[in-house]
Motif scaffolding. Structure first.
Motif, mmCIF file in Angstrom:
data_model
loop_
_atom_site.group_PDB
_atom_site.id
_atom_site.type_symbol
_atom_site.label_atom_id
_atom_site.label_comp_id
_atom_site.label_asym_id
_atom_site.label_seq_id
_atom_site.Cartn_x
_atom_site.Cartn_y
_atom_site.Cartn_z
ATOM 1 N N ARG A 76 0.985 -1.168 0.238
ATOM 2 C CA ARG A 76 -0.327 0.097 0.183
ATOM 3 C C ARG A 76 1.250 1.516 -0.169
ATOM 4 O O ARG A 76 0.366 1.902 -1.086
ATOM 5 N N GLU A 79 2.019 2.013 -3.361
ATOM 6 C CA GLU A 79 1.316 1.920 -3.822
ATOM 7 C C GLU A 79 0.573 3.597 -3.926
ATOM 8 O O GLU A 79 0.712 5.037 -4.350
ATOM 9 N N GLN A 85 1.935 0.125 -9.335
ATOM 10 C CA GLN A 85 0.191 -0.053 -9.433
ATOM 11 C C GLN A 85 0.046 -1.258 -9.150
ATOM 12 O O GLN A 85 0.492 -2.573 -10.017
ATOM 13 N N THR A 86 -1.442 -1.365 -9.109
ATOM 14 C CA THR A 86 -1.797 -3.058 -8.307
ATOM 15 C C THR A 86 -3.024 -2.510 -9.334
ATOM 16 O O THR A 86 -4.162 -1.480 -9.265
ATOM 17 N N ILE A 98 0.746 -6.132 -10.139
ATOM 18 C CA ILE A 98 1.754 -5.496 -9.925
ATOM 19 C C ILE A 98 2.029 -5.041 -10.686
ATOM 20 O O ILE A 98 3.612 -5.827 -11.651
ATOM 21 N N THR A 101 5.373 1.889 -11.254
ATOM 22 C CA THR A 101 5.210 3.138 -12.440
ATOM 23 C C THR A 101 6.984 3.693 -12.962
ATOM 24 O O THR A 101 7.829 3.350 -12.224
#
Length: 145
Positions: A76, A79, A85-86, A98, A101
């Motif tokens: 978390r 992200e 990015q999930t 997953i 980026t």
């Protein structure tokens, strides 16, 4: 119950010794990576995703030897910071993939030389062969279930 300080004392606890060493090692790597704002756990997760290209949360959990819930909690902050990015897996909407980026790739690029420096310093202090043997021993430990 008898408790023999010489043989059974807390100083001889295998788990305690391993946890103390792990904390010292974590603190060492965290200090090296501090300029990036990453902790070694975060750097390692970014590196795993980079090496795999894409990982499911379950695959990440298996590689980290963690349960899925803990792995999700550890992901978390990455992200939230825009480093990963999930997204739902296209073939199984219950699973999430997953990916790194651009910001995550840049963080990994910035951290890699610092991580390599930590690796070199650890091996210089302890010996390259000894460090390799340590990784081998830790990887092959049998833990009764």
């Amino acid at each position: 119950m008898s408790f023999d300080q010489q043989r059974d004392g807390v100083a001889h606890c295998n788990c305690g010794a391993l946890r103390r060493a792990a904390r010292r090692m974590t603190n060492f790597y965290d200090a090296k990576l501090a300029p990036t704002g990453l902790r070694i756990t975060q750097f390692s997760m970014l590196a795993m995703v980079y090496e795999a290209g894409t990982l499911s949360v379950n695959e990440m959990a298996a590689r980290l030897d963690l349960d899925r819930t803990t792995t999700g909690k550890n992901l978390r902050p990455l992200e939230r910071e825009g480093l990963i990015q999930t997204t739902p897996c296209p073939t199984d909407r219950r699973s999430h993939e997953i990916t790194l980026t651009d910001k995550g790739r840049e963080a990994l690029r910035a951290g890699t030389p610092l991580w390599r420096e930590a690796q070199r310093e650890f091996e210089a202090a302890n010996g390259g062969d000894e460090a390799a043997a340590l990784r081998q021993t830790l990887g092959s430990l049998s833990i009764p279930t």
